[in-house]
Each structure stands twice: as C-alpha cells, then as structure tokens.
Scaffold this active site. Structure first.
Site, PDB file in Angstrom:
ATOM      1  N   ASN A 117      -1.243 -22.397  -5.011  1.00  0.00           N
ATOM      2  CA  ASN A 117      -2.442 -21.641  -5.351  1.00  0.00           C
ATOM      3  C   ASN A 117      -3.602 -22.207  -4.539  1.00  0.00           C
ATOM      4  OD1 ASN A 117      -1.668 -19.814  -7.779  1.00  0.00           O
ATOM      5  ND2 ASN A 117      -0.747 -21.813  -8.250  1.00  0.00           N
ATOM      6  N   GLU A 118      -3.856 -21.584  -3.416  1.00  0.00           N
ATOM      7  CA  GLU A 118      -4.852 -22.064  -2.468  1.00  0.00           C
ATOM      8  C   GLU A 118      -6.265 -21.674  -2.925  1.00  0.00           C
ATOM      9  OE1 GLU A 118      -4.090 -24.097  -0.263  1.00  0.00           O
ATOM     10  OE2 GLU A 118      -2.297 -23.592   0.879  1.00  0.00           O
ATOM     11  N   PRO A 119      -7.309 -22.214  -2.272  1.00  0.00           N
ATOM     12  CA  PRO A 119      -8.683 -21.817  -2.595  1.00  0.00           C
ATOM     13  C   PRO A 119      -8.836 -20.295  -2.622  1.00  0.00           C
ATOM     14  CG  PRO A 119      -8.713 -23.665  -1.094  1.00  0.00           C
ATOM     15  CD  PRO A 119      -7.268 -23.275  -1.238  1.00  0.00           C
ATOM     16  N   THR A 142      -3.065 -26.880   4.588  1.00  0.00           N
ATOM     17  CA  THR A 142      -1.754 -27.045   3.945  1.00  0.00           C
ATOM     18  C   THR A 142      -0.647 -26.984   4.984  1.00  0.00           C
ATOM     19  OG1 THR A 142      -2.565 -26.053   1.893  1.00  0.00           O
ATOM     20  CG2 THR A 142      -0.181 -26.081   2.222  1.00  0.00           C
ATOM     21  N   SER A 169      -7.779 -18.612  -5.356  1.00  0.00           N
ATOM     22  CA  SER A 169      -6.877 -18.147  -6.402  1.00  0.00           C
ATOM     23  C   SER A 169      -7.633 -17.950  -7.715  1.00  0.00           C
ATOM     24  CB  SER A 169      -5.737 -19.150  -6.608  1.00  0.00           C
ATOM     25  OG  SER A 169      -4.952 -19.274  -5.439  1.00  0.00           O
TER      26      SER A 169
END
Length: 641
Positions: A162-164, A181, A166
């Site tokens: 869940n990246e920035p 990432t 999300s």
C-alpha cells in the site's frame, strides 16, 4: 528477554511501541506470541489464522518458528495463512516470488497443509485480478478473519504494498509500485529495470480487520520512517500512519529502528534525563542547529524555552556550557589523522607517538577507501605513515556486463597485436557473450565472469591506491570467502574470513585501523565486513600485547555521515585535497556515471562524497567553528577493558 525500559515517557508516540535490544530479541518475542496463539487455538480445536509478510523483516521470526517446530514440537496443522502481497506478474517458481520466499523460510520446514497456504497469484490474467482479489477477501472472512497480522514498513511508509496515496479503507487490489520501493528491490532482481511495476496487495482496510496487527522494523535504515509512522500526523503520504486509527496495533522495534523516536533521540523533550557529557553535547548541538545560532551565542533563555532548563540549572549558566561544548568540538578537528608528533596530545583525537604509525585501512568494496576517507587516506600517506589498504571483497557483483565484454575485446585485440592469439581468449569471449545473451535477471554469473569482474575492480583499486601514494606491497586483496559463498548458500560460516583478517593484522601490527562503520549500506556488506574485523581484533586482544596500542577508527560517507555530536576526529580538507580525492575516486571507472547498485541516491559516488564532506564542514561552521572546504569524520570504537 532483553528489553529496554518501557516506563520512559512516550507522550509523543501515537501507537504503542515495544523496543527490544536487537532484532533477534524482537523476532523471538513475535514468534513466541504466534506460537502461543497456535497452541491456544489447538487446545480449543480451532484454526489459527495468520497474516504473513515477506522481505527481510520477518525472516528471523520464521527462523524461530521453524526452531519451535523442530525442537519444541510446535505443530502448524491447525494453521491457515494469508500472505500480504505478491509481485505482478510473477511466476511462483521465480527466485523473486513470495511463494519461493515463504517456502524457503517457513513452509518447507513445518507441517502446514498445502491447502491452508494462501498467497496472491501473480500468474492470473490481468482482467481476472479484480475477481481474484474479491475472492481473496471472502476467503479471509470465511475463516473468521486474521488473528495476527504481521507487517513490515517500507521506506515510503508502505505496509504490504500500500504505497503513498492508498486509502485507509482500501481492499485487496492491484497496485503500482513506488519508484523507491522498486529501487530497494533492485538487488533481488538484478537491477531496477527487472523489478515488476505492479503487485497484488491486501489493502489497508483488509489489514485493519485483523484481530492483532504487529508492525516490526529493524535497524537504523528504518528509523526515519518509523518516527513518521509513530509520531507523525495521519497522512496518505505515509500509509503506515493509518495504523494510528486501529486499536489493535503494536509496533515492535529494535533499538536502532527506534533511535529517532523522541524518547531516544531528544529525550530531554520527553522526560528528565541524566545530563552525561555525551547527552549534553548532543543536546547543545541540537539546540544550536534548531535555533540556527552558533553555540557561543546560546543564552539561558534558549535553553529554558527548549526543554533544557534542567541542564542550565544543574550545570549552567549557558555560557559555561557553551564554552565546554565548543572546546570539545574544536578538539575533534585535526590535520594530523595519524597524530601530530612531538606535541601535547592530551586534547587531540590521536596520539602523538609513535610518530610513524603502522596503519591498515579496511575497505569493504574496492572503492570505499577513497570514496569515504580518500582525503584522510592521502593525508596519512603524505605525512609518512606506513599505510596499508586491505580490500575485503572483490566487488565483482557491481560491474556491468558491457564492461566485461569491453575488457575481453581489449585482451583479444592485444593478443592479435603481438601475434599471440592461441584461441583461448576467443573461446572465453564467445562463452561470455553467449551467457549474457540468455542471462536471466539476478542470475549468478559463472566463475570465469566473476573472476573477470573481480579483476576489473582490482585494477581500478590498485590505480586508486597508487595515486594516493601506496607501494604495491602495501595493497592487499583479501577476497574474503563469505562474499562469493553467500551467493550460493543461505548459511555461511565466517571463520575463514576472521582467520585471514587475523593474519593480516598480526603481520602488520598496526597502531591504527580504519574500518567502514557505514551500516546503511543497502546490501549489508559493510556490516558483515566490520563484524569480521571486530571479531578478529577481539581474538587477538586476548593474547597479543601489541593490540593494546591499536585504535580502531570507523568512517562513513558512502551512504550517510556521522552526526556532529558523534564525531571524535574531524579531518579538514583543502580545495586541493578535495580535488585529489576526486581524482582517486575517478580511478574506479566501472563505478562512474551509473554504478550497478547506486542505492536510492541518484548522485555519482564522487558527488555524494564531496557533498557529504562539505555538509559536515558546513555544520561545524554553523556551530561557530572555522569554515573549511570539507571535513571527513570518524568515530573511535571503544573496546571493553
């Protein structure tokens, strides 16, 4: 169980945090909690549902669970697992797949039923991903939800993938990976270009449904993002901050990952502290930087308004404290890193005698010496010390395949030019070209290619050391066995590496040893190399008298620098010395422009080195000390008596 004091003030922390002495202790605690859940469920004849994570953080947790299974009879027959995520697309047989990861670290070593293992499928057609994700959610619900969910934290603040950006109510879905990432995963894939752009991940909302969430983080590389997650405001920019909304979360850290939390980094803001000399120095430097005032200009009011009234009351007034810390910082600065002969050395970082010291500079990779302390290296040689350099590993992983071809073509053409082409070089050349044509991402090179890459880096290191001023007999290539062994074996003994290092130390009997203390190296080689040196020196100190007069200095610079309050020797460089250092770094042509493993810093190594040393000099100047072109910084390792 070795735990740090949990009674300290934690008012800045918005999540419950448990801090353990090291990663081993924290991992064992997590495994014990999982084992207790499994046993409790067995007694009730119920299923234990675990949400599992991948990456480096949970590896030792899984190691301990395997030990509990094999040595203490912990059964996994009643365990059902759901993994957080998987790259997409990704074959389950790929070395980088999380299916392979989980089998290698846990599933192949315990008695869990195959049908109880659930990992997102990286092989399904993209048009079926949405249906698969819904099914994954329903399957979790069918077991009554997850009992314990393990999560790590990425440097973007992601949990799962869940990246920035999300949402806090997001479910299992296909996501696009952040560039950072992908850079962090590049080594596993043999380059960022081979890292998948997407992944299937449980959503933040899915994670929230677990009955207990354990977020684990180890080592100082995670300290900055941990601070933001635990003490920062809730933000989509840092998805881990969403965990502040959940009641069933606990953050489990080692002391390095916790080091930037307020209660450890600036504890005077959180609770009363014992004002040791080290604490005072750290606090005064912090205050000076915070207020952008030179140390000698700080006032009683400055101390009182910034949580340091106790310090002024006990040791003040402010000017007395200011003078003390200013003098301590001034005394770290020296143009004589090997000691200045025939002077009073009571306030100098190094001893005056012997005037000509035996020195060993250990370099984990063939370029760390000139990148991290090239100016000091040059200064030591110029000032007449008997300087040796020891390159601990070949660095053969960090050479572009194109360079191998280029060097082989040179050898082949040279053989033709002197009428000495017996065909051997041609055969090697064709074999290498054929291998590279079909090489898979992250596939280990055969021995002949590793040897060629090692020779490329060896030649560059020799050129750099000669430029510094070393004789060939003072240039040592250890080629420590662990470096290549670790490519083929999960468990590696370091005994041969330690013995080889002991022999070199015994042969030279140095008064000074320099070693890399930059453990932020993303590949871990620096830490392994340091541990080998330390163990070798500790063994020698038990029996050999000369070791009592041997000091160990640690340098950084390739990845980050020492904070000012931790610097014990600061070696200033002139503009001319900075240029000489740059030219020494330029000898490492295979690492110029774009190294194979640049980490998350896009700058070339020589630019990083110059920027960091200038930044250190700038910090000293802001504190009110002299204005230098650059400063290389060192911290002395303290051996227990």
């Amino acid at each position: 169980m070795a735990r740090l004091n949990l009674l300290e003030e934690t008012r800045f922390e918005k999540l419950p945090v448990s801090v353990y002495a090291d990663q081993d202790a924290g991992s064992i605690e997590i495994a014990a909690r999982i084992a207790a859940l499994i046993v409790a469920k067995q007694e009730k004849r119920e299923v234990a549902v675990l949400g599992l994570a991948t990456g480096a953080s949970p590896v030792k947790v899984y190691t301990e669970l395997v030990r509990l299974h094999k040595e203490e009879g912990l059964s996994f027959k009643n365990v059902v697992t759901f993994n957080l995520d998987e790259y997409f697309p990704m074959s389950p047989t790929s070395d980088q797949s999380y299916v392979r990861f989980m089998k290698r670290h846990l599933f192949d070593h315990v008695d869990i039923a195959e049908e109880n293992i659930h990992i997102p499928d990286g092989t399904i057609p993209v048009e079926e991903v949405h249906t698969f994700c819904e099914s994954y959610e329903h399957k979790i619900s069918s077991y009554g939800g997850i009992d314990i969910q393990l999560v790590g934290i990425g440097r973007t603040g992601h949990i799962g993938f869940n990246e920035p950006g999300s949402a806090p109510n997001s479910g299992t879905r296909l996501v696009t990976l952040d560039d950072l990432t992908r850079r962090d995963a590049s080594r596993d894939f043999g380059g960022k270009e081979n890292v998948p752009v997407k992944a299937i991940t449980m959503g933040v909302g899915t994670i929230f449904k677990a009955k207990k969430i354990l977020l684990m983080a180890w080592n100082e590389k995670k300290a900055a993002i941990v601070k933001q997650a635990v003490e920062g405001e809730i933000s989509a920019d840092i998805p881990a901050t969403y965990l502040q909304l959940a009641a069933q979360v606990e953050v489990i850290l080692d002391k390095d990952a916790a080091s930037l939390l307020t209660r450890f980094d600036t504890p005077w803001l959180a609770h009363d502290v014992v004002w040791t000399s080290g604490m005072t120095k750290k606090a005064v430097v912090w205050l000076s930087m915070k207020l952008n005032k030179a140390i000698l200009k700080l006032t009683d009011e400055d101390y009182n308004n910034n949580g340091m009234a106790q310090l002024v009351t006990a040791h003040g007034p402010a000017y007395t404290i200011n003078i003390q810390i200013f003098n301590e910082l001034q005394r770290t600065i020296t143009g004589w890193p090997g000691g200045k002969p025939c002077v009073d050395d009571s306030h100098r970082p190094e001893r005056a005698e012997p005037a000509r010291k035996n020195v060993i500079l250990f370099s984990p990779h063939p370029d760390d010496d000139v990148i991290s302390m090239g100016g000091t290296f040059i200064r030591l040689a110029d000032q007449g010390h008997n300087v040796h350099v020891a390159y601990q590993t070949s660095g053969n992983m960090a050479v572009w395949n194109d360079d191998v071809i280029r060097y082989l073509e040179f050898v082949q053409d040279f053989a033709k030019a002197i009428d000495d082409d017996n065909g051997a070089t041609r055969n090697i050349y064709e074999h290498v070209r054929a291998f590279f044509a079909t090489k898979r991402p992250n596939q280990t090179d055969p021995e002949i290619i590793r040897r060629i890459k090692a020779l490329i880096r060896k030649g560059e290191a020799i050129a750099g050391a000669r430029f510094v001023g070393l004789a060939d007999e003072n240039i040592h290539f250890q080629d420590l066995p662990f470096y290549d062994k670790s490519k083929f074996h999960k468990e590696v003994s370091f005994e041969d590496d330690i013995r080889q290092t002991m022999k070199l130390l015994r042969d030279i009997q140095p008064q000074q040893v320099f070693a890399a203390g930059d453990f932020a190296d993303p590949h871990g080689t620096h830490k392994v190399c340091f541990d080998i040196i330390l163990e070798a020196m500790l063994r020698l100190r038990k029996t050999e008298e000369w070791t009592k007069d041997c000091w160990l200095w640690l340098y950084r610079g390739a990845w980050h620098e020492y904070p000012v309050n931790e610097i014990e020797m600061a070696v200033p460089l002139s503009p001319q010395e900075t240029k000489r250092k740059r030219l020494a770094i330029f000898k490492h042509q295979s690492q110029k422009d774009l190294p194979v493993f640049p980490g998350d810093d896009p700058r070339e190594f020589w630019v990083r080195a110059e920027d960091r040393t200038r930044e250190t000099a700038g910090l000293y100047h802001k504190l009110g000390l002299a204005d230098y072109e650059a400063i290389e910084a060192f911290s002395r390792w303290k051996f227990e008596l």
